[in-house]
Motif scaffolding. Structure first.
Motif, PDB file in Angstrom:
ATOM      1  N   SER A  86       0.832  -1.209   0.000  1.00 15.40           N
ATOM      2  CA  SER A  86       0.000   0.000   0.000  1.00 15.40           C
ATOM      3  C   SER A  86       0.865   1.257   0.000  1.00 15.40           C
ATOM      4  O   SER A  86       0.574   2.229  -0.716  1.00 15.40           O
ATOM      5  CB  SER A  86      -0.928   0.003   1.221  1.00 15.40           C
ATOM      6  OG  SER A  86      -1.803  -1.098   1.206  1.00 15.40           O
ATOM      7  N   THR A  87       1.922   1.216   0.795  1.00 10.48           N
ATOM      8  CA  THR A  87       2.827   2.368   0.853  1.00 10.48           C
ATOM      9  C   THR A  87       3.509   2.598  -0.492  1.00 10.48           C
ATOM     10  O   THR A  87       3.593   3.741  -0.980  1.00 10.48           O
ATOM     11  CB  THR A  87       3.893   2.147   1.940  1.00 10.48           C
ATOM     12  OG1 THR A  87       3.246   1.907   3.201  1.00 10.48           O
ATOM     13  CG2 THR A  87       4.798   3.362   2.065  1.00 10.48           C
ATOM     14  N   SER A  90       1.159   4.058  -3.134  1.00 11.10           N
ATOM     15  CA  SER A  90       0.996   5.504  -2.957  1.00 11.10           C
ATOM     16  C   SER A  90       2.229   6.266  -3.445  1.00 11.10           C
ATOM     17  O   SER A  90       2.106   7.270  -4.160  1.00 11.10           O
ATOM     18  CB  SER A  90       0.744   5.828  -1.474  1.00 11.10           C
ATOM     19  OG  SER A  90      -0.541   5.397  -1.076  1.00 11.10           O
ATOM     20  N   SER A  93       2.319   6.179  -7.233  1.00 12.81           N
ATOM     21  CA  SER A  93       1.289   7.026  -7.832  1.00 12.81           C
ATOM     22  C   SER A  93       1.643   8.504  -7.702  1.00 12.81           C
ATOM     23  O   SER A  93       1.451   9.287  -8.643  1.00 12.81           O
ATOM     24  CB  SER A  93      -0.070   6.761  -7.167  1.00 12.81           C
ATOM     25  OG  SER A  93      -0.446   5.412  -7.320  1.00 12.81           O
ATOM     26  N   ILE A  94       2.160   8.888  -6.540  1.00 15.61           N
ATOM     27  CA  ILE A  94       2.478  10.296  -6.289  1.00 15.61           C
ATOM     28  C   ILE A  94       3.689  10.743  -7.100  1.00 15.61           C
ATOM     29  O   ILE A  94       3.699  11.828  -7.699  1.00 15.61           O
ATOM     30  CB  ILE A  94       2.728  10.518  -4.784  1.00 15.61           C
ATOM     31  CG1 ILE A  94       1.441  10.256  -3.991  1.00 15.61           C
ATOM     32  CG2 ILE A  94       3.236  11.937  -4.519  1.00 15.61           C
ATOM     33  CD1 ILE A  94       1.657  10.141  -2.498  1.00 15.61           C
ATOM     34  N   GLY A 164      -3.202   9.615  -5.201  1.00 18.22           N
ATOM     35  CA  GLY A 164      -2.194   8.640  -4.813  1.00 18.22           C
ATOM     36  C   GLY A 164      -2.074   8.415  -3.319  1.00 18.22           C
ATOM     37  O   GLY A 164      -1.495   7.407  -2.891  1.00 18.22           O
ATOM     38  N   TYR A 165      -2.610   9.324  -2.533  1.00 16.35           N
ATOM     39  CA  TYR A 165      -2.510   9.186  -1.077  1.00 16.35           C
ATOM     40  C   TYR A 165      -3.538   8.203  -0.510  1.00 16.35           C
ATOM     41  O   TYR A 165      -3.489   7.893   0.682  1.00 16.35           O
ATOM     42  CB  TYR A 165      -2.701  10.547  -0.409  1.00 16.35           C
ATOM     43  CG  TYR A 165      -1.593  11.529  -0.716  1.00 16.35           C
ATOM     44  CD1 TYR A 165      -0.406  11.540   0.036  1.00 16.35           C
ATOM     45  CD2 TYR A 165      -1.717  12.440  -1.762  1.00 16.35           C
ATOM     46  CE1 TYR A 165       0.614  12.434  -0.250  1.00 16.35           C
ATOM     47  CE2 TYR A 165      -0.697  13.347  -2.051  1.00 16.35           C
ATOM     48  CZ  TYR A 165       0.457  13.336  -1.302  1.00 16.35           C
ATOM     49  OH  TYR A 165       1.468  14.215  -1.586  1.00 16.35           O
ATOM     50  N   THR A 166      -4.461   7.749  -1.345  1.00 19.80           N
ATOM     51  CA  THR A 166      -5.541   6.890  -0.864  1.00 19.80           C
ATOM     52  C   THR A 166      -5.026   5.653  -0.150  1.00 19.80           C
ATOM     53  O   THR A 166      -5.521   5.276   0.922  1.00 19.80           O
ATOM     54  CB  THR A 166      -6.442   6.463  -2.040  1.00 19.80           C
ATOM     55  OG1 THR A 166      -6.936   7.624  -2.699  1.00 19.80           O
ATOM     56  CG2 THR A 166      -7.597   5.615  -1.561  1.00 19.80           C
ATOM     57  N   PHE A 167      -4.017   5.004  -0.719  1.00 18.29           N
ATOM     58  CA  PHE A 167      -3.567   3.727  -0.168  1.00 18.29           C
ATOM     59  C   PHE A 167      -2.743   3.881   1.114  1.00 18.29           C
ATOM     60  O   PHE A 167      -2.439   2.883   1.767  1.00 18.29           O
ATOM     61  CB  PHE A 167      -2.780   2.940  -1.218  1.00 18.29           C
ATOM     62  CG  PHE A 167      -3.667   2.072  -2.067  1.00 18.29           C
ATOM     63  CD1 PHE A 167      -3.865   0.735  -1.751  1.00 18.29           C
ATOM     64  CD2 PHE A 167      -4.330   2.595  -3.155  1.00 18.29           C
ATOM     65  CE1 PHE A 167      -4.697  -0.064  -2.510  1.00 18.29           C
ATOM     66  CE2 PHE A 167      -5.165   1.807  -3.927  1.00 18.29           C
ATOM     67  CZ  PHE A 167      -5.352   0.473  -3.610  1.00 18.29           C
ATOM     68  N   LEU A 168      -2.406   5.105   1.483  1.00 20.87           N
ATOM     69  CA  LEU A 168      -1.758   5.306   2.778  1.00 20.87           C
ATOM     70  C   LEU A 168      -2.747   4.995   3.904  1.00 20.87           C
ATOM     71  O   LEU A 168      -2.349   4.538   4.993  1.00 20.87           O
ATOM     72  CB  LEU A 168      -1.246   6.747   2.905  1.00 20.87           C
ATOM     73  CG  LEU A 168      -0.053   7.106   2.007  1.00 20.87           C
ATOM     74  CD1 LEU A 168       0.338   8.559   2.211  1.00 20.87           C
ATOM     75  CD2 LEU A 168       1.134   6.193   2.296  1.00 20.87           C
TER      76      LEU A 168
END
Length: 229
Positions: A86-87, A90, A93-94, A164-168
């Motif tokens: 997950s990290t 993110s 993606s970012i 992209g922060y969603t999976f954090l």
């Protein structure tokens, strides 16, 4: 009951429903969208198809691994791995590391199918007496499907808002799951249900056990009465 419910809750809070339901949208947010309409499948659609095939293959491998490794071991391995995945999703993606982000989505899906996918349905039956299994699975299953609906509704707007922060968020929930199971989840592989009950039985088991014994005794009394007649 507590562990069965927690296993189902963390199963859905891992983020798998978002990946399953919105994989095309997720891949579309990572890859470059097509410049104009084309009848040909997009890269995001192709990746979604490949993800489904990989999921089917890993599910078979996961069933085999469950027979060799402990349930607790697989749950801890999967949730810990999903924290890392997950990290990295993110970060990829970012920062625009598309290959890394896409690869981690596949790994995320694979490790889920090894642990949190099938095992929350197995564990209650391995540490719960027969008179309580159906009730506990009914309660935990109802909670799981409620969360499937809830996360399915929330994930898409969440992805639009946080990108992209969603999976954090899911990295955090998987970390909480790993820590929780490290301290609370016992190993059930190759152990008798009676031993698990003796060690971990609480409230609801005792209540249902009394009802079960009452029903059995009532049935025996009825049979004796009929035999005497």
């Amino acid at each position: 009951l507590l562990l069965a419910v927690l296993a189902m809750i963390f199963q859905q809070l891992s983020g798998i429903s978002g990946v399953s339901f919105y994989s095309t949208k997720l891949f579309g947010s990572i890859t470059e969208p097509p410049a104009h309409y084309s009848p040909k499948p997009t890269l995001a659609q192709i990746l979604t198809g490949i993800l489904s095939i990989v999921g089917a293959l890993v599910a078979l491998i996961g069933m085999t691994m469950a027979g060799y490794f402990g349930r607790r071991t697989l749950m801890l391995f999967s949730h810990s791995s999903m924290v890392v995945c997950s990290t990295l999703i993110s970060i990829g993606s970012i920062k625009g590391y598309n290959i890394m982000a896409i690869s981690m989505v596949f790994v995320f899906f694979a490790v889920y199918l090894v642990g949190p996918g099938p095992l929350p349905w197995v564990i209650p039956g391995e540490m719960t007496p027969i008179y309580a299994v159906s009730a506990i699975i009914a309660v935990s299953g109802s909670i799981a499907y409620t969360l499937v609906f809830t996360i399915g509704m929330v994930f898409s707007p969440l992805l639009d808002a946080l990108k992209g922060y969603t999976f954090l968020i899911f990295a955090a929930t998987n970390l909480v799951a790993a820590v929780t199971f490290f301290f609370l989840l016992p190993e059930t592989k190759d152990r008798r249900v009676s031993d698990m009950i003796r060690t971990h039985s609480v409230g609801v088991h005792n209540i249902m056990q009394r009802k079960y014994r009452t029903d059995v005794l009532a049935g025996k009394g009825k049979e004796i009465e009929e035999d005497s007649i």
